[in-house]
Design a protein around this motif. Sequence first.
Motif, mmCIF file in Angstrom:
data_model
loop_
_atom_site.group_PDB
_atom_site.id
_atom_site.type_symbol
_atom_site.label_atom_id
_atom_site.label_comp_id
_atom_site.label_asym_id
_atom_site.label_seq_id
_atom_site.Cartn_x
_atom_site.Cartn_y
_atom_site.Cartn_z
ATOM 1 N N LEU A 147 2.000 -2.446 2.198
ATOM 2 C CA LEU A 147 3.684 -2.239 2.711
ATOM 3 C C LEU A 147 3.494 -1.977 4.084
ATOM 4 O O LEU A 147 3.634 -1.143 4.575
ATOM 5 N N PHE A 164 9.706 -12.908 5.224
ATOM 6 C CA PHE A 164 9.209 -11.659 3.877
ATOM 7 C C PHE A 164 10.360 -10.298 4.618
ATOM 8 O O PHE A 164 10.794 -10.217 5.780
ATOM 9 N N ALA A 165 10.707 -9.864 3.707
ATOM 10 C CA ALA A 165 10.938 -8.568 3.686
ATOM 11 C C ALA A 165 10.599 -8.053 2.574
ATOM 12 O O ALA A 165 10.180 -7.759 1.881
ATOM 13 N N LEU A 166 11.267 -6.456 2.861
ATOM 14 C CA LEU A 166 10.304 -5.581 2.352
ATOM 15 C C LEU A 166 11.981 -4.456 1.365
ATOM 16 O O LEU A 166 13.102 -4.741 1.880
ATOM 17 N N ALA A 167 11.472 -4.705 0.504
ATOM 18 C CA ALA A 167 13.611 -4.338 -0.593
ATOM 19 C C ALA A 167 12.711 -3.274 -1.477
ATOM 20 O O ALA A 167 11.911 -2.846 -1.773
ATOM 21 N N GLU A 168 14.208 -2.506 -2.517
ATOM 22 C CA GLU A 168 14.034 -1.309 -2.178
ATOM 23 C C GLU A 168 13.456 -0.086 -2.091
ATOM 24 O O GLU A 168 13.782 -0.283 -0.845
ATOM 25 N N ARG A 169 13.066 1.099 -2.820
ATOM 26 C CA ARG A 169 12.535 2.519 -1.716
ATOM 27 C C ARG A 169 11.884 3.023 -2.654
ATOM 28 O O ARG A 169 11.411 2.995 -3.759
ATOM 29 N N GLY A 170 11.301 4.291 -1.809
ATOM 30 C CA GLY A 170 10.528 4.811 -1.923
ATOM 31 C C GLY A 170 9.032 4.144 -2.817
ATOM 32 O O GLY A 170 8.324 3.383 -2.580
ATOM 33 N N ILE A 171 9.000 5.103 -3.894
ATOM 34 C CA ILE A 171 7.141 3.590 -4.736
ATOM 35 C C ILE A 171 7.789 2.429 -5.279
ATOM 36 O O ILE A 171 6.517 2.055 -5.499
ATOM 37 N N SER A 173 8.904 0.740 -3.196
ATOM 38 C CA SER A 173 9.219 -0.187 -2.289
ATOM 39 C C SER A 173 8.487 -1.199 -2.818
ATOM 40 O O SER A 173 7.058 -1.047 -3.298
ATOM 41 N N ILE A 176 9.204 -8.918 -0.843
ATOM 42 C CA ILE A 176 9.885 -10.811 -1.377
ATOM 43 C C ILE A 176 10.421 -11.150 -0.198
ATOM 44 O O ILE A 176 9.786 -10.877 1.410
ATOM 45 N N VAL A 177 10.391 -12.289 -0.721
ATOM 46 C CA VAL A 177 10.656 -13.546 0.452
ATOM 47 C C VAL A 177 11.672 -14.009 0.042
ATOM 48 O O VAL A 177 12.654 -13.440 -1.113
ATOM 49 N N ASN A 178 12.475 -14.623 1.627
ATOM 50 C CA ASN A 178 13.348 -15.236 1.449
ATOM 51 C C ASN A 178 14.236 -16.827 0.941
ATOM 52 O O ASN A 178 14.333 -17.474 1.959
#
Lengths: 235, 623
Positions: A147, A164-171, A173, A176-178
Amino acid sequence: MTQTFILDGREIPFEPGQTIIQAALAAGVFIPHLCYHPEFKPHGSCKLCTVKVNGRHTASCTYKAAPGLEVQSNTEELNGERRTLVQMLFVEGNHFCPSCEKSGDCQLQATAYELGMMSPHFDHFFPDRPVDASHPELLLDFNRCILCSLCVRASRDVDGKSVFALAERGIDSHLIVNAASGRLADTNVALEDKAVQVCPVGVILRKRKGFAVPIGQRTYDEAPISGHLPLAEEC
Amino acid sequence: MSSGSLESILCKYDGSPHNLLQILREVQEEEGWITPATVAALETALAVPRAKIEGAASFYSFLHLQPVGRYRILFSDNIIDRMGGSQALMERLCNLLWVEPGKLSEDGLVSVTTTSCTGMCDQGPALLVNGRAITRVDEARIDAIAERVRAQVPLAEWPGEWFQVEDNVHRRDILLGSDFEPGSGLRALHARVETDGIQASNTRSWREGLPRGLVGPATMLDEIKHANLRGRGGAGFTTGLKWEACRNAPLADGQDRIVVCNADEGEPGTFKDRVLLTSHADMVFEGMTLAAYAVGARRGFLYLRGEYRYLLEHLEGVLARRRRDNLLGHSIIGIPGADFDIKIHVGFGAYVCGEESALIESLEGKRGTPRNRPPFPVTHGYLDQPTIVNNVETFAAAALIALNGGEWYKNIGTSHSAGSKILSVSGDCERPGLYEFPFGVSVAEVLEACGAKDTQAVQVSGPSGFTIAAHEFDRKICFEDIPTAGAFMVFDKTRDMFQVARNFVHFFAHESCGFCTPCRVGTSLLRNLMDKLHNGQGSPYDFEEIEKLNHILQAMSHCGLGHSACNPVLDTIEKFRPAYDSRLLHQQFTPAFDLDQALSQARQMTGRDDELAHFGAEHGDKQ
């Protein structure tokens, strides 16, 4: 007159606006780091580059150098804390170095060696992270993702694509791809993209290029990561 | 959803990607969840990559990229709700509805799970149905809820008293006791300003954000500084300094100064902002307007936590009335150039957004990740503009200071903590609710006032605050001794303080934003260690691990969430050691892995629970 600060007893010159890690690497002093890359805006998330400035912990990739700062970096205390962070990264994902194509070229593995990590120490999380082999030329093995968001920044800021992007949160996380399908094959990623080159671990891999350089002759087989300072030349 | 209604939502939010999260909320309120078609439509309309839309939406607990059922039921999971029996109530509801916690029912009708404290600890156990709070839940109410869900009765037809939220104010002081007239703060301040040259100077300072020395705004700033007002969010930063720094920050072309009210009241056990916004909204909005006047801001936001979504229409109504009465809008109370308006931004279940830079990221339509600082929000806040972020209670106090003067205010409370503090009291006491005391009140006095008996401990300022044991009850609530954001959770002698700490650690692990390594992984490791002790596998070794994790979290974390995640554990280890010792069943290290536990999935899949399906010691010998 060049301004300087003190790093582990040594005088380090810096240009106005430089961060501590930029000045240190330019002066040939290694500070462990994973999410920092000289070509991108500092992120400050992995915390490996944490130093003590005038007695207080702070990430050296986001802290601006200033004249007269007293900075500690290569100390038993800080290296011990960094080792714990690397152990956290190891147990959080699924890292099996002996079978990984990136072994010997991997910054996580090299940093673990550098810091003398002998075991993962904590219980493994063993997360379920399916690989994405949809793309004809590229493999995404999310098991190794730390990450650092280098691919996110490279794709957005250099390639102008936001593959690319980061998704969700905390552990939970994760990367993901676009694409509506969630598959790399359905994005506009290209082999020459900067995002494809910057992964410090073994998430983004070229297909059919495995083990082209034999184990034993790889980047960090030649010299430890602190002896490379590959990033210093680019500073 | 029809393209027409998406169109009108986009129009309402100026088609701006900065309003992405509010657009998603409104779409979800119509459709129940954010469908792939919606994401595709927004990708085009807002020119934002879909991965960014999904990345932002998935950060928040209350935005859904997957169907969650026509009825989504969330039980508030603070320790106070648990003490009221919330876990058994949730199990009862799940059994009645034939659903597993956290999973959508097979017919897609309902899902039941937990959420972080919903701010109803004085009238819990509480839950949210499709975002609407239901208070005072008991078995009878659970049975009635199950009936209505099964019969698919629309929420609008559920009994109104279920959704009743009481103020429960038990002690009023200067804030809660004031019968504040809308506009009175603004007018009182205006009357106090030297009349000479007021118009010109006000216009200039408002438009150009000129530094101190100009009469109108400078008078307000001086009153706030003279009052020694400190932020009520817990950290206690001097409000006057914050406002002055914002006011003096240079503006680039096209920039404005911004005033943000932080009503993301997420600290478990805190609910004072709920009451302030319910019954004293004018005081809060007037405080924001006065702040805008002092710093030279023309735009304001109220960041309302998603759990208080039910207050939105009421608050919009108050804002509309204030606009009609010329207390918002152009040339407020006739001061030329005094232009200011407030928008409400609804949050979506993310505690970390209470951190001011994360809150600003969220306002900008992004993931609520705390920023690297410096630069600080006072110079580079919302869209890089100078921004002040203050607590709801701080703004209410500012309105009172404008009305009665800084001199009046500074004489209330203690020397370093001027004014009053509203405490949200819950747990083991006869009269849970709000208690407003001048700063300097002792823990014992509060306990006496709320009718607490046989008190073992008080958690002041929520999980990130302090666990206060009986021998410390003479300590005082003020910045010099115990600073607090307002939570005051009471535990009597029957309570297990280990379970209190374990609940808090689960909370931090759930709410970590995941940005930095130490907090993302460390809070989960800490949760696992507490569960290990809970499961009877603890040894002295685990104490060393907890201390080690605490050190890493405090030294290396990116923001206050990580810095304070170990506090409840360290406090309870120090003060309630027997609660831990009784769980240290082993002197030697014992692994957390339990073979019999590991087989539970296989048992569930095969529908077996007989003796031979278990791996006990006696069976282990036979293997």
